[in-house]
Design an enzyme around this catalytic site. Structure first.
Site: not given
Ligand code: UDP
Length: 342
Positions: A32, A141
């Site tokens: 993207n 994360y």
């Protein structure tokens, strides 16, 4: 065979695309461009602008390109940002991967190589770190990547979807043959920061912490060349495509180098004596992280070949010299390659 590479316009993804091509696979990049760069994808590779959240579109692409397996990199990957904006990380990484898995299920694609991280271990109880070590990530994360690994195990159990999760230690270096390299924005990784300083783009390098219980007081990490990582992805893919079972592997060089050693090597390789300042520890940094990669060496025959510190730094340096401001300012020569097929 056709391999969908989500995040294939990113740092590690683009190196894996190169290795797939060399190994006779046909990569299709699905990105993207939130952090990836079109310039990192070779002209001859099919590029699809798409989001992993878009289940219908991803499924359509998998069907249209008769995808045999997915290599999944698309993710947000800045540790510091993950702590200040966890919603972004749970959304992009966990929910995004769930959507991708659903697209795969819909399209009947049942093999995935997954880009995981040594951050799933957190502060290790002992080094070298094996795959059986305690899983206790200390940042968001790492927690998102561990959650995805859990999802993959559940999809394997319930839907026969096989996967290989690769837990990278410190990915570094750049392709010696193609014009791709490491470019994050903002940059937080040690080697790019060192090299930008050697180039004069940054004023100085900060050493975060000089009072760690290590030989020279600075943190020790296991730096693994991105081309060695790329080879491991192809081995993992071949393992899955030949009917292999789901696996989890560490990917590291099994050698530890301190921040000071990396700076010294960079000064030698670049020939530049750049300024270095000592600062306080960065929150959440374990003193020593070194992998055991015995499992993937034994099971898949992987062997790192480019991970000496000098080779890591010299390949990165060659790329940085050509791209003092990263990839984002590169002129895109063939905008028509960027197509969103609907
Ligand atoms: N580091 C440093 N100065 C910097 C950036 C990083 O001293 O400007 C140290 C950091 O504390 C860690 C090592 O370099 O010990 C590698 O950090 P990096 O962010 O590259 O990777 P990490 O190990 O956090 O995944």
């Amino acid at each position: 065979m056709n391999i969908l590479v989500t995040g294939g316009a990113g740092y590690i993804g683009s190196h894996v695309v190169e290795e797939l091509q060399k190994s006779g696979f046909t990569p299709i990049v699905y990105d993207n461009f939130s952090t990836g760069h079109e310039a990192a994808v070779p002209d001859e590779v099919q590029l699809v602008e798409g989001d992993i959240h878009d289940v219908r579109f991803a499924k359509h692409i998998m069907e249209q390109f008769k995808i045999d397996a997915v290599i999944h990199f698309a993710a947000s990957s800045l540790v510091g940002e993950s702590m200040t904006d966890p919603a972004k990380y749970y959304f992009n990484n966990v929910e995004g991967s769930l959507h991708l898995l659903e697209a795969m299920r819909g399209a009947g694609v049942d093999r995935m190589v997954f880009s995981s991280t040594a951050a799933v271990y957190g502060e290790p109880e002992a080094v070298p770190i094996t795959e059986d070590s305690r899983l206790a990530p200390t940042n968001v994360y790492g927690r998102t990547k561990l959650a995805i690994e859990g999802m993959l195990a559940d999809y394997d159990h319930a839907y026969d979807m096989r996967y290989v999760a690769l837990r990278y230690f410190n990915a570094a270096g750049a392709s010696p043959t193609r014009d791709i390299g490491e470019d994050h924005s903002p940059e937080s990784h040690l080697i790019p920061l060192i090299l930008k300083t050697a180039q004069g783009v940054r004023k100085q390098v900060s050493i975060f912490g000089t009072d760690y219980p290590t030989a020279d007081g600075t943190c020790v990490r296991d730096y693994i060349h991105v081309c060695d990582l790329a080879k491991a992805h192809v081995l993992a893919l071949k393992h899955l495509l030949s009917g292999g079972s789901s696996r989890v592997y560490n990917l590291g060089s099994e050698n530890g180098f301190s921040v000071r050693q990396m700076i010294d090597s960079a000064k030698k390789v670049t020939g530049v004596d750049f300024p270095v300042v000592e600062e306080a520890r960065r929150a959440g940094d374990p003193a020593v992280l070194i992998a055991s990669s015995a499992k993937i060496r034994e099971e898949l025959g992987w062997e790192p070949q480019h991970s000496s510190v000098d080779e890591v730094i010299s390949t990165a340096w060659k790329w940085h010299k050509g791209h003092p401001h990263g990839l984002s300012l590169i002129h895109i020569s063939e905008p028509t390659r960027l197509r969103r097929i609907s």
